[in-house]
Design an enzyme around this catalytic site. Structure first.
Site, PDB file in Angstrom:
ATOM      1  N   GLY A  82      59.555  50.672  -6.371  1.00 50.16           N
ATOM      2  CA  GLY A  82      58.934  51.755  -6.876  1.00 50.16           C
ATOM      3  C   GLY A  82      58.066  52.293  -5.550  1.00 50.16           C
ATOM      4  O   GLY A  82      57.986  54.105  -5.389  1.00 50.16           O
ATOM      5  N   GLY A 115      61.574  46.764  -9.615  1.00 50.70           N
ATOM      6  CA  GLY A 115      61.862  45.250 -10.337  1.00 50.70           C
ATOM      7  C   GLY A 115      64.067  45.006  -9.882  1.00 50.70           C
ATOM      8  O   GLY A 115      63.906  43.359  -9.462  1.00 50.70           O
ATOM      9  N   ARG A 144      60.954  59.186 -14.545  1.00 54.56           N
ATOM     10  CA  ARG A 144      61.590  58.743 -15.542  1.00 54.56           C
ATOM     11  C   ARG A 144      62.361  59.548 -16.862  1.00 54.56           C
ATOM     12  O   ARG A 144      63.026  58.483 -17.891  1.00 54.56           O
ATOM     13  CB  ARG A 144      60.573  57.008 -15.566  1.00 54.56           C
ATOM     14  CG  ARG A 144      61.002  56.941 -14.403  1.00 54.56           C
ATOM     15  CD  ARG A 144      60.339  54.980 -14.669  1.00 54.56           C
ATOM     16  NE  ARG A 144      60.719  54.020 -13.949  1.00 54.56           N
ATOM     17  CZ  ARG A 144      60.059  52.585 -13.687  1.00 54.56           C
ATOM     18  NH1 ARG A 144      59.129  52.545 -14.060  1.00 54.56           N
ATOM     19  NH2 ARG A 144      60.604  52.116 -12.687  1.00 54.56           N
ATOM     20  N   LYS A 159      56.209  42.669  -1.135  1.00 57.04           N
ATOM     21  CA  LYS A 159      56.720  41.622  -1.913  1.00 57.04           C
ATOM     22  C   LYS A 159      57.667  39.939  -1.703  1.00 57.04           C
ATOM     23  O   LYS A 159      58.847  40.314  -1.590  1.00 57.04           O
ATOM     24  CB  LYS A 159      57.816  42.274  -3.255  1.00 57.04           C
ATOM     25  CG  LYS A 159      56.104  42.410  -4.314  1.00 57.04           C
ATOM     26  CD  LYS A 159      56.570  43.474  -5.467  1.00 57.04           C
ATOM     27  CE  LYS A 159      56.935  44.678  -5.509  1.00 57.04           C
ATOM     28  NZ  LYS A 159      58.069  44.873  -5.968  1.00 57.04           N
TER      29      LYS A 159
HETATM   30  P1  ADP Z   1      58.324  48.914  -2.906  1.00 57.00           P
HETATM   31  O1  ADP Z   1      57.767  49.043  -4.451  1.00 57.00           O
HETATM   32  O2  ADP Z   1      58.870  49.813  -2.669  1.00 57.00           O
HETATM   33  O3  ADP Z   1      59.307  47.749  -3.044  1.00 57.00           O
HETATM   34  P2  ADP Z   1      57.155  46.547  -2.358  1.00 57.00           P
HETATM   35  O4  ADP Z   1      56.091  46.727  -3.020  1.00 57.00           O
HETATM   36  O5  ADP Z   1      56.985  45.378  -1.539  1.00 57.00           O
HETATM   37  O6  ADP Z   1      57.495  48.428  -1.942  1.00 57.00           O
HETATM   38  O7  ADP Z   1      54.974  47.501  -1.249  1.00 57.00           O
HETATM   39  C1  ADP Z   1      54.867  48.170  -1.072  1.00 57.00           C
HETATM   40  C2  ADP Z   1      53.235  48.278  -0.408  1.00 57.00           C
HETATM   41  O8  ADP Z   1      53.423  47.313   0.826  1.00 57.00           O
HETATM   42  C3  ADP Z   1      53.099  49.547  -0.302  1.00 57.00           C
HETATM   43  O9  ADP Z   1      51.957  49.232  -1.354  1.00 57.00           O
HETATM   44  C4  ADP Z   1      52.456  49.380   1.494  1.00 57.00           C
HETATM   45  O10 ADP Z   1      51.111  49.417   1.598  1.00 57.00           O
HETATM   46  C5  ADP Z   1      52.311  48.078   1.945  1.00 57.00           C
HETATM   47  N1  ADP Z   1      52.706  47.040   3.419  1.00 57.00           N
HETATM   48  C6  ADP Z   1      53.712  48.000   3.893  1.00 57.00           C
HETATM   49  N2  ADP Z   1      53.639  47.763   4.927  1.00 57.00           N
HETATM   50  C7  ADP Z   1      52.170  46.716   5.078  1.00 57.00           C
HETATM   51  C8  ADP Z   1      51.701  46.292   6.107  1.00 57.00           C
HETATM   52  N3  ADP Z   1      52.549  46.316   7.289  1.00 57.00           N
HETATM   53  N4  ADP Z   1      50.474  45.925   5.626  1.00 57.00           N
HETATM   54  C9  ADP Z   1      50.601  45.722   4.050  1.00 57.00           C
HETATM   55  N5  ADP Z   1      50.030  46.602   3.446  1.00 57.00           N
HETATM   56  C10 ADP Z   1      51.731  47.156   3.808  1.00 57.00           C
HETATM   57 MG    MG Z   2      55.816  47.704  -5.641  1.00 56.82          MG
END
Ligand code: ADP
Ligand code: MG
Length: 410
Positions: free
Chosen positions: A358, A381, A40, A202
């Site tokens: 993230g 976000g 960043r 999320k």
């Molecule tokens: P991003 O930051 O890429 O938008 P999120 O914040 O929505 O993604 O989610 C990331 C988290 O989702 C990771 O920490 C990962 O461990 C969790 N995750 C992914 N698949 C699973 C699963 N099947 N069960 C529990 N947690 C999960």
């Molecule tokens: Mg995230």
């Protein structure tokens, strides 16, 4: 594109002036000193150098994490200031908390210095409150405003929106332009087939993304804990899998809606399950409607990876948000790493690929594939909000581009 960018600014609007620049220096810092990932910071160096070269002084501002409107040494940007000085190979004046009259006068009077960084804007309650008094205090630091903090553009805060009521012009920096152009290209002018991969945890936010992508993308591939929420909606036993109970109803209606749109919604066929969410926990791969009580789906299975591979390699545009599994723990990172390799492969074959979020970006970087993707977003976000079809207040607040300005078209 009708927002003003720094490229559109005339020389007399920059030279001898002070630019107040919002950046997103919300980087991971260990022990308050060691920056473990400076993407960043490196991402905005071209904006900083451009403004310096054009003869401006710069006052940079950023948030770091969530100190909650009060000073907290742990959330200081001091380490960032040092890192920035190293990267720029020049002095950066770090302006400590609080930003009182003395500090503002000091910045104004130190005319020999051209780069300042003020400490975390979220030390002030007025920042997140988008308070007008605080916005005008920030605005006193510059003659015009540049927003290059894409990662904070979904927040209507004093440093992203409030200051735009007090400064003119308000222009997008190069990173902001790159981020928005990549998103616009994918969403508004996609070369088809257009495939979106949505995973992660999320569900509440991402379900809005899925809904907005219906009708826009040709294929939606679901993974991660998102998939578990869909399995729950379909009435499959999901054992102890993580899912979002509040999004089950919506997931159910999305499955119905998908039947009425041109978009094909694809859920995993198989998953890797374990009884513990920990590194090298004993695991096996089973069909998605066979999860035994007490077991958790932690990654997509091999059949699913094959199906997703075919879809992704056939695409001309790919947007990916959210890991396919608990990639923090081996071997449950394998599905995510494989999808990352496939997205890199389709990029090499000429597809336009965009990864945001993230953890998704962390996974891409962990796999060393950041240079093999067309665009890796610095904003989680903000990226999600854009994909969900919601305006970004930090972008809306920028000056509209006057097509008659001497800067002209890009
Ligand atoms: P991003 O930051 O890429 O938008 P999120 O914040 O929505 O993604 O989610 C990331 C988290 O989702 C990771 O920490 C990962 O461990 C969790 N995750 C992914 N698949 C699973 C699963 N099947 N069960 C529990 N947690 C999960
Ligand atoms: Mg995230």
């Amino acid at each position: 594109m009708d927002r003003l960018s720094i490229k559109d600014l005339r020389e007399d609007e920059i030279r001898g002036k002070t630019a107040l620049v919002r950046v997103d220096f919300n980087v991971p810092i260990e022990d308050g000193r060691t920056i473990t990932d400076d993407l960043r910071i490196t991402s905005v160096l071209d904006t900083i150098r451009y403004l310096i070269h054009a003869g401006a002084r710069l006052v940079l501002m950023s948030h770091l994490d969530k100190p909650g409107g009060k000073f907290d040494k742990k959330h200081s940007l001091r380490a960032v200031s040092q890192r920035l000085a190293e990267l720029l190979e020049q002095n950066v004046v770090f302006v400590e908390y609080p930003l009182d009259r003395d500090a503002i006068d000091r910045i104004r009077n130190l005319t020999d210095e051209n780069v300042f960084l003020i400490d975390n804007v979220r030390f002030y309650p007025g920042e997140e409150g988008n308070d007008d008094e605080f916005s005008s205090r920030l605005a006193e630091l510059g003659d015009f405003f540049v927003n290059d903090g894409f990662g904070a553009a979904h927040r209507a805060h004093a440093s992203t929106v409030g200051v735009t009521r007090h400064l003119s012009p308000c222009a997008a920096g190069f990173l902001m332009v790159r981020e928005l152009e990549a998103l616009e290209k994918a969403l508004n002018r996609p070369e088809r087939p257009f495939v979106a991969i949505i995973g992660g945890a999320k569900a509440k936010d991402k379900i809005k993304v899925i809904r907005n992508l219906f009708g826009k993308v040709d294929t939606l591939l679901i993974g991660g804990a998102m998939a578990n929420t869909f399995f729950a909606a379909l009435g499959y036993p999901i054992g102890a899998s993580y899912y979002d109970v509040n999004s089950v109803g919506l997931a159910h209606s999305l499955v119905q809606e998908a039947k009425q749109t041109e978009t094909e919604l694809i859920l995993p066929q198989d998953c890797v399950i374990a009884e513990k969410k920990e590194t090298r926990a004993p695991n096996r791969t089973i069909g998605v409607n066979e999860i035994p009580p007490g077991w958790m789906a932690l990654d997509i299975g091999t059949l699913t990876r094959q199906t997703y591979r075919d879809k992704i390699l056939g695409a001309k545009t790919v947007v990916w948000n959210g890991p396919m599994g608990v990639f923090e723990h081996e071997p449950f990172n394998e599905g995510t790493v494989e999808i990352a390799r496939i997205v890199a492969e389709t990029t090499a074959q000429g597809a336009f690929t965009l990864v945001g979020g993230g953890e998704s970006v962390a996974a891409i970087r962990a796999a060393g594939l950041q240079d093999d993707i067309s665009h890796v977003s610095t904003g989680g976000g903000a990226c999600l909000q854009y994909l969900a079809g919601t305006d970004l207040p930090g972008v809306t607040a920028l000056t509209a581009r006057d097509r008659n300005r001497s800067g002209g078209e890009q």
